[in-house]
Design a protein around this motif. Structure first.
Motif, mmCIF file in Angstrom:
data_model
loop_
_atom_site.group_PDB
_atom_site.id
_atom_site.type_symbol
_atom_site.label_atom_id
_atom_site.label_comp_id
_atom_site.label_asym_id
_atom_site.label_seq_id
_atom_site.Cartn_x
_atom_site.Cartn_y
_atom_site.Cartn_z
ATOM 1 N N PRO A 134 79.691 62.458 43.600
ATOM 2 C CA PRO A 134 80.622 61.878 42.622
ATOM 3 C C PRO A 134 81.983 61.525 43.215
ATOM 4 O O PRO A 134 82.350 62.013 44.283
ATOM 5 N N THR A 135 82.731 60.706 42.476
ATOM 6 C CA THR A 135 84.135 60.484 42.843
ATOM 7 C C THR A 135 84.911 61.721 42.380
ATOM 8 O O THR A 135 84.441 62.461 41.509
ATOM 9 N N PRO A 136 86.101 61.961 42.950
ATOM 10 C CA PRO A 136 86.876 63.137 42.522
ATOM 11 C C PRO A 136 87.224 63.042 41.033
ATOM 12 O O PRO A 136 87.485 61.954 40.528
ATOM 13 N N LYS A 160 89.436 63.276 37.789
ATOM 14 C CA LYS A 160 90.856 63.196 37.440
ATOM 15 C C LYS A 160 91.187 64.415 36.599
ATOM 16 O O LYS A 160 90.285 65.008 35.994
ATOM 17 N N SER A 186 83.093 59.528 38.487
ATOM 18 C CA SER A 186 81.936 58.642 38.380
ATOM 19 C C SER A 186 80.759 59.301 39.098
ATOM 20 O O SER A 186 80.915 59.829 40.200
ATOM 21 N N ALA A 201 80.019 55.537 35.590
ATOM 22 C CA ALA A 201 80.997 55.868 34.542
ATOM 23 C C ALA A 201 80.259 56.397 33.317
ATOM 24 O O ALA A 201 80.616 57.436 32.757
ATOM 25 N N PRO A 239 85.819 54.924 37.891
ATOM 26 C CA PRO A 239 85.153 53.953 38.768
ATOM 27 C C PRO A 239 83.780 53.540 38.213
ATOM 28 O O PRO A 239 83.035 54.390 37.700
ATOM 29 N N TYR A 270 91.653 58.330 42.700
ATOM 30 C CA TYR A 270 90.545 59.289 42.599
ATOM 31 C C TYR A 270 89.227 58.604 42.975
ATOM 32 O O TYR A 270 88.221 58.716 42.281
ATOM 33 N N LEU A 271 89.243 57.850 44.064
ATOM 34 C CA LEU A 271 88.043 57.157 44.529
ATOM 35 C C LEU A 271 87.376 58.010 45.594
ATOM 36 O O LEU A 271 88.029 58.809 46.274
ATOM 37 N N ARG A 272 86.069 57.817 45.756
ATOM 38 C CA ARG A 272 85.330 58.651 46.711
ATOM 39 C C ARG A 272 85.617 58.213 48.137
ATOM 40 O O ARG A 272 85.673 57.025 48.437
#
Lengths: 183, 281
Positions: A65-67, A69, A76, A130, B64, B105-107
Motif C-alpha cells: 500500500p501507499t503510506p 495519511k 491506496s 482507492a 492515490p 503520501y505516495l509509495r
C-alpha cells in the motif's frame, strides 16, 4: 449474480463452495505479503524455523500500500501481479494458506497445487487502490517493518470485493472468460 | 537568455507528482466511461463501474488512484534560451520527486541496486528523465508515474523490413495477448516503430504520454492504430481479463525513420490508470 459473503480465515467447506467466476465479499482478518516477504518466509521454512504469522486457513493479499495519511487505516491498496509469487505459492499452501488475492496469470504448477490443497486464487480489481482501501478497516505491521511497503500487515477487512479465478476443481476464469468474448 | 531557478522546476515537479497520482486525466476517465457503455460482459461492466468509482473516490478523498505510484518518468523539452540557476536539471527534478512523494503520501517503489541488495531508496528517486533541447525560451515538462505491473509486460523486437504491416500487427497483438490480465486491463498500448533498439523503446514510452482520443498525425498510422485496437479487443480478454470486449482503451503509435536494414518495434503497456500531466514553464 449476488456476491457470496465469506469470512476469513477460511474453512475447507467454504473453499469447495467457491467456483471460478464467483464474486465474493470477504470480511475478517487477512495478511499481506509481496515478493520480499515471501522470500523471507520461504527462507524460514527452508531452515525449519517458525514463521512470524500462522498461515493456517489464511488469505494472503499481494499488496504494497501507499503510506496512510493521518486518520486513514491504510493508503491506496490494490493488488499487485501474482505471477511473481508463483515460485513461493506451493510452499505457502503446504503451510496451510487457503487463498491468495492478487491479479494476473498463475503458473500451471500453482493451479495444480491449489487443487491439491483445496485452495483458491482470487483477483481483486487491479488499479482500484482507492476503492479497495475503503474496505480495509484496520492495518497493523506484524513482520518485517524494514521492508516498508513490502512489510507483512494484518488487515481487518469488511466486504472486500474479489473474484474467484482458479477454484478447487481446476477451472480458470481467465481462460473461460476470454473464450466467451473472443471474435 | 531567460534565467530560471532550479527551485521553480522542483516546485512544479512536486506538485505534478501528487496531482497525477490522485486525479486521473479527463481523457482516460472519459474513455473508461465510454467503455462502460459499449462493454457487453456483465462482469466486465462491473469491473468498469468499480474503476470509475475508484477514480471518483481518489479525487474526492485525495487517495492515490493506485497503490503503485510508479517510477517517475519525465520528458523535458528545454528551450535553448533558458538558463538554469542553482543546480542541474536532474537534481531539480529529483528534489521535486523526493518532496512530492513524501508530502503526497505516495509509495516509494524504487530500489537502488537492481540485482543484489534491492534496497529501497526511500524517496522514489532517481527519476527517469529524457531531455530534448528545443528552440525558444520555455520549458515543457511531461510527467507520468509508471506502474511496474504494466511496465513488466513490455517488449522490443527487431523486425525485418519484409515483415511489413502484418509483422508489426502480429508482434503487438501476440505480445498483448500473452500479457493477458497482468497489466490491469483495460490498457493503453504504446507502440514504437523505427529508429534503433534504444530509440524505439523510448518512442513506445512517449506514445503513452499522448492524450487518449488523439491519433497519430499521419492517417496511415492512425488507421493502423485502429486496426490493432480492434484486433486486441477481439481477443475477448476484457476488463481485468475476466472476459469482455474492452481489453484496450487505446493504441498509440509513435514513429521514427529507420535504418535500411531494420524495422524496430516496441510495445510499452499502461494500465487503465494511464496517468500523465504536462506543464509549460
Amino acid at each position: 449474480m449476488e456476491p457470496k459473503r465469506i469470512q476469513a480465515p477460511l474453512t475447507d467447506e467454504v473453499m469447495i463452495s467457491l467456483k471460478s467466476g464467483d464474486n465474493v465479499l470477504i470480511s475478517g482478518v487477512i495478511y499481506t505479503a509481496r515478493d520480499a516477504a515471501h522470500k523471507k518466509l520461504v527462507e524460514l521454512m527452508d531452515k525449519g524455523e517458525s514463521l512470524p504469522i500462522d498461515l493456517n486457513g489464511q488469505i494472503i493479499y499481494y499488496v504494497g500500500p501507499t503510506p496512510a495519511k493521518p486518520g486513514q487505516a491504510i493508503g491506496s491498496a490494490g493488488p499487485t501481479t501474482s505471477g511473481r509469487m508463483d515460485a513461493y505459492t506451493l510452499r505457502m499452501l503446504e503451510k496451510g494458506m487457503k487463498a491468495c488475492i492478487g491479479k494476473g496469470l498463475r503458473s500451471q504448477a500453482v493451479k495444480d497445487a491449489l487443487q491439491k490443497h483445496k485452495g483458491v486464487y482470487l483477483a481483486a480489481v487491479g488499479g482500484a487502490g482507492a476503492l479497495l482501501s475503503k474496505k480495509i478497516k484496520k492495518s497493523e505491521v506484524v513482520a518485517y517493518p524494514e521492508l516498508g511497503p513490502e512489510a507483512i500487515r494484518r488487515l481487518e477487512v469488511e466486504d472486500f470485493p474479489a473474484t474467484v479465478i482458479n477454484d478447487t476443481c481446476g477451472n480458470d476464469l481467465y481462460e473461460e472468460g476470454a473464450k466467451k468474448y473472443a471474435r | 537568455m531567460r534565467e530560471l531557478a532550479a527551485s521553480v522546476i522542483s516546485d512544479h515537479v512536486a506538485e505534478m507528482c501528487q496531482r497525477a497520482n490522485i486525479y486521473l486525466g479527463e481523457d482516460v476517465f472519459k474513455a473508461l466511461k465510454d467503455s462502460l457503455e459499449s462493454e457487453e460482459s456483465p462482469t466486465g461492466k462491473e469491473v468498469l463501474k468499480q474503476l470509475i468509482e475508484n477514480v471518483e473516490i481518489a479525487r474526492n478523498e485525495q487517495i492515490p488512484i493506485c497503490q503503485d505510484t510508479g517510477f517517475a518518468v519525465f520528458f523535458v523539452e528545454w528551450g535553448q534560451e533558458v538558463h538554469l540557476n542553482d543546480g542541474t536539471l536532474e537534481e531539480a527534478i529529483n528534489a521535486g520527486v523526493r518532496r512530492g512523494y513524501e508530502e503526497g503520501y505516495l509509495r516509494k517503489s524504487i530500489v537502488d541496486d537492481p540485482l543484489y541488495k534491492r534496497k529501497n531508496t526511500g524517496d522514489n528517486t532517481p527519476a527517469v528523465i529524457y531531455t530534448d533541447i528545443v528552440p525558444g525560451d520555455k520549458v515543457k515538462i511531461s510527467f507520468a508515474p509508471k506502474g511496474g505491473g504494466s511496465e513488466n509486460m513490455s517488449a522490443v523486437k527487431m523486425l525485418k523490413p519484409s515483415d511489413g504491416e502484418a509483422g508489426v500487427i502480429d508482434f503487438v497483438v501476440n505480445h498483448v495477448k500473452a500479457a493477458g490480465p497482468n497489466p490491469c486491463p483495460p490498457i493503453v498500448v504504446g507502440i514504437g516503430i523505427g529508429g534503433t533498439f534504444d530509440k524505439v523503446a523510448v518512442l513506445a514510452k512517449k506514445a503513452l504520454f499522448r492524450p487518449v482520443g488523439e491519433t497519430h498525425p499521419d492517417s496511415v498510422f492512425a488507421a493502423l492504430e485502429k486496426i490493432i485496437l480492434n484486433k486486441i479487443n477481439d481477443l475477448g480478454v476484457g476488463p481485468q481479463g475476466f472476459g469482455g470486449r474492452t481489453f484496450a482503451l487505446a493504441v498509440h503509435i509513435e514513429t521514427f525513420p529507420s535504418h535500411i536494414a531494420s524495422m524496430a518495434a516496441a510495445v510499452n503497456i499502461n494500465c487503465h490508470a494511464c496517468r500523465h500531466l504536462e506543464r509549460i514553464i
